[in-house]
Design a protein around this motif. Structure first.
Motif, PDB file in Angstrom:
ATOM      1  N   THR A 187       1.009   3.535   2.021  1.00 29.00           N
ATOM      2  CA  THR A 187       1.456   3.949   3.312  1.00 29.00           C
ATOM      3  C   THR A 187       1.938   3.370   3.875  1.00 29.00           C
ATOM      4  O   THR A 187       3.414   4.152   4.679  1.00 29.00           O
ATOM      5  CB  THR A 187       0.363   3.049   4.452  1.00 29.00           C
ATOM      6  OG1 THR A 187      -1.598   3.636   3.678  1.00 29.00           O
ATOM      7  CG2 THR A 187       0.035   3.306   5.651  1.00 29.00           C
ATOM      8  N   CYS A 190       0.882  -1.483   0.116  1.00 30.01           N
ATOM      9  CA  CYS A 190      -0.148  -0.418   0.158  1.00 30.01           C
ATOM     10  C   CYS A 190       0.785   0.917  -0.067  1.00 30.01           C
ATOM     11  O   CYS A 190       2.402   1.299   0.647  1.00 30.01           O
ATOM     12  CB  CYS A 190      -1.109  -0.207   1.318  1.00 30.01           C
ATOM     13  SG  CYS A 190      -1.924   1.285   1.738  1.00 30.01           S
ATOM     14  N   HIS A 225      -0.013  -4.443   5.933  1.00 35.34           N
ATOM     15  CA  HIS A 225      -1.816  -4.668   6.880  1.00 35.34           C
ATOM     16  C   HIS A 225      -3.433  -5.010   5.520  1.00 35.34           C
ATOM     17  O   HIS A 225      -4.242  -4.614   5.606  1.00 35.34           O
ATOM     18  CB  HIS A 225      -1.847  -2.856   7.031  1.00 35.34           C
ATOM     19  CG  HIS A 225      -1.737  -2.213   6.229  1.00 35.34           C
ATOM     20  ND1 HIS A 225      -1.162  -1.143   5.653  1.00 35.34           N
ATOM     21  CD2 HIS A 225      -3.144  -1.743   5.319  1.00 35.34           C
ATOM     22  CE1 HIS A 225      -0.703  -0.098   4.894  1.00 35.34           C
ATOM     23  NE2 HIS A 225      -2.527  -0.436   4.746  1.00 35.34           N
ATOM     24  N   GLU A 226      -3.237  -5.263   4.072  1.00 34.54           N
ATOM     25  CA  GLU A 226      -4.171  -5.667   4.207  1.00 34.54           C
ATOM     26  C   GLU A 226      -3.738  -7.128   3.317  1.00 34.54           C
ATOM     27  O   GLU A 226      -2.699  -7.472   2.617  1.00 34.54           O
ATOM     28  CB  GLU A 226      -3.792  -4.425   2.771  1.00 34.54           C
ATOM     29  CG  GLU A 226      -3.812  -3.687   2.541  1.00 34.54           C
ATOM     30  CD  GLU A 226      -3.228  -2.708   1.289  1.00 34.54           C
ATOM     31  OE1 GLU A 226      -3.261  -2.995  -0.055  1.00 34.54           O
ATOM     32  OE2 GLU A 226      -3.658  -1.446   1.058  1.00 34.54           O
ATOM     33  N   ASP A 229      -8.978  -3.228   2.873  1.00 32.39           N
ATOM     34  CA  ASP A 229      -8.466  -2.329   2.968  1.00 32.39           C
ATOM     35  C   ASP A 229      -8.611  -1.096   2.282  1.00 32.39           C
ATOM     36  O   ASP A 229      -9.668  -0.007   3.135  1.00 32.39           O
ATOM     37  CB  ASP A 229      -7.296  -2.778   3.977  1.00 32.39           C
ATOM     38  CG  ASP A 229      -7.249  -1.089   3.862  1.00 32.39           C
ATOM     39  OD1 ASP A 229      -6.829  -0.566   5.204  1.00 32.39           O
ATOM     40  OD2 ASP A 229      -6.680  -0.570   3.287  1.00 32.39           O
TER      41      ASP A 229
HETATM   42 ZN   LIG Z   1      -3.437  -0.191   2.682  1.00 28.80          ZN
END
Ligand SMILES: [Zn+2]
Ligand SMILES: [Zn+2]
Length: 315
Positions: free
Chosen positions: A39, A37, A59-60, A134
């Motif tokens: 991020t 991502c 986180h995905e 997400d």
């Molecule tokens: Zn993300």
């Protein structure tokens, strides 16, 4: 086990790390597929969000519960449950918010320990769809924060959040959606996703503009391209700065609002939408290529045709 770890100094490394030790209420999840991502890139560049190295990113992701074998999607946002935001059903604004893959070991690894309450059954989704929960939930939350538009709507940016935004708007039957991006290839994916109009730059006036880029220029465009009384929803986190003239905001009663993350209910709702999501803009690579790929992305050498890169893990 193998993990892709942010080691500080703007670097990630593919390392051998000890497997996590699940705490009470935590379930071990064997990771199947995980998305990279924007991020993650911002974090490694030491922009926002801040993370303490070393930490395993990711986180995905989708995986298998080790206790039951069920395919599950992980909601990476952890909340305390007791602060004012949590008590008011806004867990995404928790004063002690922590994110798996940012503050705690994440999904770029063979396995992760996850609080059981953050696991959502993956149902009838492909791995690529499941690992997009997400961004779809992020888009759903931004859509919910915007007032219902009666006129045209614009999305700035046709990256993964922009295309997720388009998917959500079209799911809810929003007409007259314009998508802007500098890349003709990205605009091609927006056309395929149902955009009514695509353009390299924004023109005209809109009820609502969603800025998924988050640069100083796109935030300014978002604020100045809404009609009097309109709303600009700022989702992209790229720049730390905002430069918007006060006159049009005050004189036109324009609203600028930030949108971050999603509530647990919105995450579940996003998961239920995933089976209808076209994932032709996802490119999947084996996990062994992770370090080189991530470094290429950090240096701006991303494969242009693929908007979202996901890694297929060992399982
Ligand atoms: Zn993300
Ligand atoms: Zn809280």
């Amino acid at each position: 086990m193998k993990a892709l770890v942010y080691v500080g100094d703007a670097k990630v490394r593919h390392l051998e790390v000890p497997p996590p030790q699940p705490g009470t209420d935590e379930i071990m999840v064997t990771v199947l597929q995980a998305g990279i991502c924007g991020t993650d890139l911002c974090l490694v560049r030491d922009e926002r969000p801040k993370a303490d190295a070393p930490v395993t990113l990711g986180h995905e992701f989708v995986g298998l519960r080790q206790d039951t074998g069920e395919r599950v999607i992980v909601n990476p946002l952890l909340a305390c449950g007791g602060c004012r935001a949590c008590r008011e059903q806004r867990a995404h604004l928790c004063e002690q918010r922590r994110v798996i893959g940012v503050h705690l070991a994440g999904g770029f690894a063979d396995c992760v320990a996850v609080p059981e309450g953050n696991l959502v059954p993956a149902g009838n989704t492909t791995a690529a769809q499941a690992a997009l929960a997400d961004p779809i939930a992020t888009a759903l939350h931004a859509f919910r924060l915007a007032p219902a538009a009666v006129g045209p709507v614009a999305i700035l940016g046709a990256g993964s959040i922009g295309l997720s935004m388009l998917f959500v708007l079209k799911r809810f039957g929003v007409p007259h959606v314009t998508v802007t991006d500098l890349s003709p290839e990205r605009l091609g994916f927006a056309e395929r996703g149902g955009a009514d109009l695509t353009a390299p730059a924004i023109d005209g006036v809109y009820d609502v503009v969603f800025d998924t880029v988050g640069s100083v220029a796109t935030r300014r465009d978002a604020a100045l391209r809404i009609r009097a009384g309109g709303t600009a929803v700022l989702v992209g986190l790229h720049s730390a700065d905002l430069a918007v003239p006060a006159g049009p905001l005050i004189g036109g009663e324009r609203t600028l609002r930030g949108s971050f993350g999603y509530t647990p209910d919105e995450f579940r709702e996003a998961v239920a939408m995933l089976p209808d999501l076209d994932t032709s803009w996802v490119h999947t690579v084996p996990f062994v290529e992770a370090e080189g790929l991530f470094t290429a992305l950090l240096e701006g050498r991303s494969p242009p045709r693929h908007i979202k890169l996901q890694m297929r893990m060992s399982a």
